[in-house]
Design a protein around this motif. Structure first.
Motif, mmCIF file in Angstrom:
data_model
loop_
_atom_site.group_PDB
_atom_site.id
_atom_site.type_symbol
_atom_site.label_atom_id
_atom_site.label_comp_id
_atom_site.label_asym_id
_atom_site.label_seq_id
_atom_site.Cartn_x
_atom_site.Cartn_y
_atom_site.Cartn_z
ATOM 1 N N HIS A 70 0.780 -1.598 0.256
ATOM 2 C CA HIS A 70 -0.182 -0.006 -0.215
ATOM 3 C C HIS A 70 0.116 1.057 -0.022
ATOM 4 O O HIS A 70 0.217 2.288 0.135
ATOM 5 C CB HIS A 70 -0.464 -0.219 1.118
ATOM 6 C CG HIS A 70 -2.135 -0.700 0.959
ATOM 7 N ND1 HIS A 70 -3.373 -0.679 0.116
ATOM 8 C CD2 HIS A 70 -1.492 -1.868 2.069
ATOM 9 C CE1 HIS A 70 -3.640 -2.285 0.522
ATOM 10 N NE2 HIS A 70 -3.049 -2.469 1.093
ATOM 11 N N ARG A 97 1.880 6.846 -0.082
ATOM 12 C CA ARG A 97 0.953 6.125 -0.666
ATOM 13 C C ARG A 97 0.385 5.062 -1.839
ATOM 14 O O ARG A 97 0.221 6.579 -2.262
ATOM 15 C CB ARG A 97 -0.678 6.173 0.069
ATOM 16 C CG ARG A 97 -0.724 5.776 2.042
ATOM 17 C CD ARG A 97 -2.169 6.263 2.765
ATOM 18 N NE ARG A 97 -2.332 7.893 2.238
ATOM 19 C CZ ARG A 97 -2.069 8.313 3.313
ATOM 20 N NH1 ARG A 97 -0.900 7.917 4.480
ATOM 21 N NH2 ARG A 97 -1.824 9.761 3.309
ATOM 22 N N ALA A 102 -4.621 2.883 -1.739
ATOM 23 C CA ALA A 102 -4.514 2.486 -0.349
ATOM 24 C C ALA A 102 -5.378 2.472 1.041
ATOM 25 O O ALA A 102 -6.119 3.949 1.061
ATOM 26 C CB ALA A 102 -3.173 2.934 0.653
#
Length: 140
Positions: free
Chosen positions: A70, A127, A131
């Motif tokens: 992620h 990220r 995510a």
């Protein structure tokens, strides 16, 4: 399983470009990244800081990228003993000091962590779009 890429560089101004190239080639090997420009700018700033401030003894600095499901962590390890990384207030007249403010704005999270052997890592987290929204964390 996370992907890992890392490379050590001598602390000279010329190696900042090599650190950026290494990071971009690693991302390409892993299939690219939508936040490539942000990562490029952050690697440039962190590598530049390692050259200017983080290698007082002339030891190499390390650029490490870790791709998790992620997020992507970008770390720059250097041999400075201090853990201070300053985000200075923006100044229209200043010629330097904006780098960590730019890093702070481009990444989702960042921090500094002491490492064994009197070294430190400055890290950033990016990220992935899919995510979950949460703070990135890093355990070195």
């Amino acid at each position: 399983m996370p992907h890992l890429a890392q490379h050590a560089f001598t602390p000279t101004p010329q190696t900042v470009r090599h650190a950026r190239d290494f990071a971009m080639q690693s991302l390409d090997t892993w299939g690219g990244c939508r936040r490539r420009d942000d990562i490029w700018a952050c690697v440039s700033e962190l590598a530049g800081n390692a050259v200017r401030h983080g290698s007082p003894d002339g030891r190499d600095y390390l650029v490490r990228l870790i791709r998790h499901p992620h997020c992507l962590h970008v770390e720059v390890h250097d041999s400075a003993r201090h853990l201070r990384v300053r985000v200075r207030p923006a100044s229209l007249s200043g010629e330097a000091g904006r780098g960590m403010r730019i890093v702070q704005e481009l990444c989702d999270d960042w921090g500094v962590q002491a490492l064994t052997g009197e070294c430190k890592a400055v890290w950033t987290c990016f990220r992935r779009p899919e995510a979950p929204i949460s703070r990135c964390s890093l355990t070195l």
